[in-house]
Scaffold this motif. Structure first.
Motif, mmCIF file in Angstrom:
data_model
loop_
_atom_site.group_PDB
_atom_site.id
_atom_site.type_symbol
_atom_site.label_atom_id
_atom_site.label_comp_id
_atom_site.label_asym_id
_atom_site.label_seq_id
_atom_site.Cartn_x
_atom_site.Cartn_y
_atom_site.Cartn_z
ATOM 1 N N ALA A 152 7.504 -3.400 -6.015
ATOM 2 C CA ALA A 152 9.373 -3.697 -6.142
ATOM 3 C C ALA A 152 9.616 -2.676 -5.159
ATOM 4 N N GLN A 153 10.455 -2.302 -3.949
ATOM 5 C CA GLN A 153 11.163 -0.784 -3.064
ATOM 6 C C GLN A 153 12.760 -0.780 -3.685
ATOM 7 N N GLY A 154 12.537 -0.103 -2.635
ATOM 8 C CA GLY A 154 14.412 0.435 -2.214
ATOM 9 C C GLY A 154 15.341 0.321 -3.499
ATOM 10 N N ALA A 169 14.304 -4.582 -4.284
ATOM 11 C CA ALA A 169 13.704 -5.600 -3.621
ATOM 12 C C ALA A 169 12.199 -6.117 -3.372
ATOM 13 N N ILE A 170 11.486 -7.040 -3.528
ATOM 14 C CA ILE A 170 10.431 -7.548 -2.762
ATOM 15 C C ILE A 170 9.933 -7.744 -1.820
ATOM 16 N N PRO A 171 8.657 -7.295 -1.271
ATOM 17 C CA PRO A 171 8.889 -6.944 0.397
ATOM 18 C C PRO A 171 7.515 -7.770 0.516
ATOM 19 N N ALA A 216 9.394 -15.991 -9.987
ATOM 20 C CA ALA A 216 8.924 -15.582 -8.343
ATOM 21 C C ALA A 216 8.368 -13.844 -9.055
ATOM 22 N N ALA A 217 10.019 -13.568 -9.634
ATOM 23 C CA ALA A 217 9.075 -11.783 -10.315
ATOM 24 C C ALA A 217 7.439 -11.928 -10.499
ATOM 25 N N LYS A 251 1.256 -13.431 -5.384
ATOM 26 C CA LYS A 251 1.177 -14.129 -4.794
ATOM 27 C C LYS A 251 2.858 -14.908 -4.817
ATOM 28 N N PHE A 252 3.944 -14.041 -4.205
ATOM 29 C CA PHE A 252 5.476 -13.971 -4.144
ATOM 30 C C PHE A 252 5.697 -14.926 -2.906
ATOM 31 N N PRO A 253 4.945 -14.809 -1.356
ATOM 32 C CA PRO A 253 5.188 -15.851 -0.668
ATOM 33 C C PRO A 253 5.007 -17.120 -0.821
ATOM 34 N N ALA A 254 3.798 -17.327 -1.700
ATOM 35 C CA ALA A 254 3.270 -18.752 -1.228
ATOM 36 C C ALA A 254 4.669 -19.625 -2.221
#
Length: 258
Positions: A74-76, A81-83, A150-151, A158-161
């Motif tokens: 996670a960023q920002g 934010a999950i990039p 999701a986190a 595997k977040f995007p999928a």
């Protein structure tokens, strides 16, 4: 007609008029009491919903959601934010979403393939921020529980999928189906390699619940009007009625050219 009879009839009319005024006054009082009771009921319901939303998603065995644990990568600011996409991409799409939000599903269904094309090509980086406004508006905990899952998928890479699977299978807004962890595990089965003991533990324990709460607080204090909120290089483009996937693609390509 004698004067005496006229006086008697006038007196009767006056009594009738007085009685009618009493009835009208009583009816006004009755309506006022009904309205007041309705207001009390509405305020009471709002308070109950607020309490439910405030406690939504907490583990049954504890009074606190625990420490804020950001998902891997996670960023920002505050790591909220999950990039998705290459860090070197010249453009950034910032997306605030709620997994129970119908408008978010509509956005994803419309733009999903274009966003994947642009991130795969290294032209666009997406920063996903998760909110739980539907839990607050409709009651329940599905937004929060799905966001935590999701986190957990982000921890597993595997977040995007899983993000896409959750929106593709989104229940009706009034159906708090995503509060059921078994439902989330069933959907995770659609993502190769996601359902592991570590993922199950993360979801069951609500490892990232407090992180989700903090993300939602950031959404509420950010001055946004609703989900989805979509920013392209800092500019809100979701409010642009002329925006289309083709237009977004053109904007990204123009930014890529400098």
């Amino acid at each position: 007609m004698s004067e005496k009879n006229r006086d008697r009839k006038r007196t009767a009319r006056e009594r009738l008029a007085v009685e009618r005024e009493k009835q009208k006054a009583a009816e006004r009082r009755r309506r006022t009491l009904i309205v007041a009771a309705s207001v009390v009921c509405v305020l009471g319901l709002a308070a109950v919903i607020g309490i439910v939303a405030a406690n939504a998603g907490k583990d049954d065995g504890g009074d606190s959601a625990g420490p804020v644990v950001a998902p891997s990568g996670a960023q920002g600011k505050d790591a909220l934010a999950i990039p998705v996409g290459k860090e070197s991409a010249p453009s950034t799409l910032t997306v605030w979403e709620d997994f129970r939000c119908p408008a978010c599903k509509s956005f994803e269904d419309t733009y999903r393939s274009t966003i994947h094309e642009l991130t795969d090509a290294g032209k666009l980086k997406v920063e996903y921020h998760l909110a739980t406004i539907i839990d607050g508006n409709m009651g329940g905990s599905g937004s929060r529980t799905a966001a935590n899952a999701a986190a957990c998928a982000q921890d597993a890479g595997k977040f995007p999928a899983y993000h896409d699977v959750l929106f593709e299978n989104q229940p009706q807004e009034t159906d708090d189906a995503y509060a059921d962890r078994e439902k989330l595990f069933d959907l995770a089965g659609k993502v190769d390699g996601l359902v592991t003991p570590a993922f199950r533990t993360c979801v069951d324990k609500g490892t990232h619940d407090s992180w989700v709460d903090k993300s939602n607080q950031a959404f509420r204090s950010g001055g946004f009007t609703g989900t989805p909120t979509v920013l392209f290089n800092g500019k809100n483009i979701y409010q642009d009625q002329s925006m289309t996937p083709a237009k977004l693609k053109k904007m990204v390509e123009e930014a890529d050219q400098g």
